[in-house]
Write a protein that holds these residues in place. Sequence first.
Motif: not given
Lengths: 405, 339, 360, 354
Positions: D161-170, D199-211, D219-223
């Motif tokens: 997940x972090x790898x995906x974030x890395x590629x996108x972000x870079x 960060x943690x709140x965003x992850x919470x929001x994504x997982x909370x809303x998406x299931x 996905x949350x970690x990558x975002x």
Amino acid sequence: MNQPSPTLQTSTSKTGLAALGLQPVPGAPLLELDDLRTYFEIGAGTVHAVDGVSLKVDRAMTLGVVGESGSGKTVLSRSAMGLLRSGNLRQSGQVRYQGHDLIAMADKTRRRLWGTEMAMVFQDPMTSLNPVMKIGRQITESLRYHLGMSKSEAREAALVGLKSVGIPAPEQRIDEYPHQLSGGMRQRVTIAVALACGPKLLFADEPTTALDVTVQAQILDLLDHQRRERNMGMILVTHDLGVVAGRADVVAVMYAGQVVEIAPTAELFGNVRMPYTEALLRAIPKLDEASHTKLNVISGRPPDLIKPPKGCRFAPRCPYAQSKCRNEPPPLVESSTPGHAYRCWFPVGSDQGSTQLPAPVVREPAPDPAPDGAPKIQPTPPPKAPERRITAVERSENAPENPNE
Amino acid sequence: MSEPGTAHLRDDTLLSVEHLVVEFPAGRGRKVHAVSDLSIDIRKGETLGLVGESGCGKSTTGRAIMQLPSPTSGSVSYDGTEVTKLSRADLRRLRPKMQMIFQDPISSLNPRRKVGDIVAEPLQIWGIGTPEERVAKVREVLDACGLDPDVAMGKYPHEFSGGQCQRICVARALVLDPAVIICDEPVSALDVSVQAQILNLLEEMKERYGLTLVFIAHDLAVVKNVSDRVAVMYLGKLCETGTPDDVYGSPAHPYTAALLASIPKPEVRSGSEESAPLSGELPSPIDPPSGCRFRTRCPYAQDICAQVEPEVRDVGNGHFVACHFPLVRRPNEPATATF
Amino acid sequence: MRVARKVLLSLLRLAGAVVAVSFLTFLLAHKIPGDPTAIILQDKVNTMVPCGSVLLGETVDCGALAPKVVHPRGTEAPGAVTSVCHADRCVIASDALRHQMGLDQPVLTQYVHWAGKAIHGDFGTTYDTQPQPVWPQIAQALPPTLELMIIAMVLSLIISIPLGIYAAYREHRLGDRILTTASFLFVALPNFVLAIFLIIIFVTWMGAVQSVYVPWSNGVGKNLSTLAIPAVALSLGMASVYQRLLRTDMIATLQEDFILMARAKGLPTWRILTRHALRPSSFSLLTVFGINVGTLIGGTVIMEVMFSISGIGKLITKSIYVRNYPTIQAIVVLIAAVYVAANVLTDIFYSVLDPRIRHA
Amino acid sequence: MPEISAQTEPDPIATDSPDADTETVAKRKRMGVTFWIAIGWVALVVFGAIFQPILPLQSTTKPDPCSTYAATMANYGISGTAAQLYNNSQADSPRQAQQMADAGTKPPADSISACPNPTLNSKTNAFPSAQHWLGTDSAGRDTFARIVAGAKVALLVGLVAVGVGMILGTLIGLIAGYFRGAVEGIMMTFVDVALAFPALILAIAIVAFRGQSLFNVCLAIAIVATPGFARLSRSSTLTFSEREFVMAARVMGASHRRIIFREILPNVALPVVAFYLLAVAIAIVAEGGLAFLGLSVPPPTPSWGTMIQDGYNVINDSPFVVMVPSMVMFVTVLAFNYIGDRFRERFDVKEAAL
């Protein structure tokens, strides 16, 4: 005999040597280095940054120290003042300030002399002023600490100081930050900071290297003026032979941590004895030479200061080197002229020294472009040895009179 | 207000710059007037020395000639082609003809690539030759620049000293067989003895490859050593141009004279009185003085200097100066003022 | 003048960022999980409204709906109708309910409506059978959270600054090496793992302090002693980061010429360290301190859950369990606002600390 | 003339003397034992995560069949193997016999048949034994098997997940930093907004809303990871774009794509990879945080975070249960941090740039 600087008049407390209960030793020079060695222990070995330097500075005189990068000139000035602070530092020899050995002094004791007896101006005024402190405070700080001035007294003194270094509108400038000033003004401020407590000895470490040439002339004038007015001794460290030629009374040329030649300025430039000094002089483009004059090149590289050559340190690059040079380190010997010493077995101009250095050659203008682009694999020849040597007569013709009486 | 004019331009030039203006935004609607109405030209095989103190716009001029970035206005023409009007693709095609060498040799080399790749890169970009031919060419230029190709090609830039890095930069600039090389302060980061090596190298390469050089530097002695023609700049303007002998021997502009007088020479001065010929420092290029830009520091400035910008005028022998009261005049020219 | 301008610009940026964050949260809440009416309907299903019953005036035919309903959490039926089924029970949202909740309007309109009320502190009501206003719940949960955060921040600075200065001054000597190793270990220690270790040591083994939160009203001393473990667990990791940053920057600063200049003035060491070196060395620390507010909020949430502190973290997790989206949304927006505000404050403080930025 | 380097100026002809070679080799810092231990640990974790399905491990979801039996026996303070217990329990000791008589029970026969050779090591919350190398959890499941299985989640969340974030972000950072202007403005506005979520709140929001699912956690970690990489790579792209070798490439006529990917990327890659190693560690911790909030991978899939959370519930009685996954997470994070740190040191990546 020396008139106190304006800042000193307001103070009543003892400063400098007096505060330590010491008296200048009669007859002792202002600063004397005696076989100073400054080594740094690093992983790969011991760096012989300064290796046996002996020098002398008196009041009202300027000692120029010239050398290329890595020659140890900056380490020399910092270790002479005792500013180096590092776990891997090894120092020996003596640094005597008015007869008192600074190296033997405790750090705390030595600190009482900094600012009050000796001060330093650094290369880059941008980095040598604290960027987040108003320039006024950078001056008043030492006045208050060393001279125990009140806030308003110190401010008055700082204004006087700023004015004396030629800062226009000091009342306004005193409350500004360094980045609000131009490069030349900043260097003036650092000089004001250094001179605040009226030191008797000023180290100027490449004070104009970061400045433009017209500003450089102004700053050198200012330093010279202050030195004469305050009757200070000054050590002017630079890589620019031109700077010391114009400002120093005595010039010491450094190479690989050692002084390789030292002489009164006129004597040095008029009668070079050390091949390194000569090569350096010949490598500089000169205004009075024709365009496209081929410059002399010093081949090779400066020695590794961890494992310096066992003979003369310049021998590997010296066009005149002989086997003796490679095996026996030459001592610093006095020439027939008083005050002129050099470290060379076969000095320039002696019978055994080389006699075939050529005069500068003017290159022909470019011919047509090289006709073929065929790859050429064999190495290009090394830079040709210069073809004609300037004779001693020619040299002395150019040399002006010695200003040192 | 008048403009400096182009009286000093010649006909048979390889590169000619006319009315070059470079301005940068300085925030809050203000502009840095880095280069203002500068005209200069270079003949084939000539070395033009561009000299001045920091902030005078000499490096900006060099970059504007290369269209990095394109100048605000004015024209740059190379061999009859108007460079400023070229499309991006055409400009790219022209690039191999004009190369640059920068001040900081270490910063000019990509630290993550081997020297062999760095020097071969221009050839790769342009798809010149087969891989073997490229290697041969790289070896040739490295060798010409005094580097042993066998040792150098497989190493990274940080394994070299500053002087050697500058040699690599020269080699990279040469590999495309350019006609013009703009040298932007190529020796000012180097020690004296190394500086001599690089200056000699540039001269050798100029002869060997028939180069035309624009040599930008702040050190007057260095510029004199390499130049066939010298142009002195001050605060974005041209002050004076001519042969080195004329400009250095009998400077016509008070600024040139002051600059020459400021240089510390490696010879002993008699007496130690004040020597700085100029007071003050460079005014801000955001708000340059009216008329002649040097007037605020000029010892000879008159009222007219504040009102009218001096036009470039001939003082004989292809020696031109932009000054109302030049220190040298043509023998038959009447004096316009007395100091 | 310039500072005021900067503050104003920062405030504008703050407002913009909060608007963007709240809109994104709104989208997340309203788009991704489907229709909020599903939650109400789920509630109805769970509370045994039988199949075919009447909800808000509409009768539902289970047979017609059953094949379309597969998603366990509610799904969208054709058109604008949402239905939820469980076993033999189904309910369907009527247009009236959708209209009542404002869901028949475009998202942007809904957002503007919501934001307009949110500005006045009205974050709406929860979606359940007995709707409750959101804001009072948050207001009640704020004090313990803020208390924990502030204690942790102050503690981390108190620990890190002197140690950072000391380590930089004694670079590569014994004291510095010990501190560097220790800070390295603490950086890698997740705060909840550290909290677990502290609980095992001080509560399970020594029985020294209580691990369950006691509010202010039950006595300040008790309150502080129960916050000791979470605050220490939160601050040690941050303190280690700050200590390392300060040490690195300070070592760089101590090599600057102006420090040499200060030494050449003959000033004593402590004065050089605190007056000359500290301020120019604290920029990275300050930047990370601002960014860390976010990390700290995350950490606080976990601590609150671990130590049963009835703060924002506890509230948000409780809301997640019961799928109480308006509350989650309000908290996320609030936290984003606090976070952005902290960063703006950092910026302002930055320019106070560094005159070069002030005049740029 | 600033002294650009303290390095000595070599001979203009010979490039390098042979001793220069050995010198650079000697200068190259040796990585040291600790570094290789850290690498070894990470390798072990990766090995476990990849080969977990084919390793001879116990079930990660079913409790030890003997745990019920063992628990019952433990209630009486009886220890020993099943055979001993069953055959000798009545006669083993008068006290135990008395206890069993008092309780009126015997070990249930069905649990004995499911568990031919039980010991007390099989009980829930057990200490390590030959049977359960790291003991059992509160449901009697083998902790070691669950730790190995949890490595898979940790690495998916961390490395992938972090790898995906890395590629996108870079990519975002490179493009924004190189082209500047409006492109940069738009991209960095998005990045800033994304960074305005803790960060943690965003992850919470994504997982909370998406299931709650493994995919959504990743996905949350990558975002959450993307904007950090974007900011980092932009700032280093900015510094490298100003370096003269980029201008030299333009002078040569290199295309933008070539400059971005051949000149700038290799330089930006170093700080990005250094940050990646740190971000992996942060992501592993973040998974733990989500687990505490009940938002990590749904049970019964084991993850280190959910294991810590499970164990936390019995911390007062069996601290060992929570210690094991906590230590494993700590050591893994420490290893990644250490490797990242040495990497930064080696390649001189500034800490503040991260």
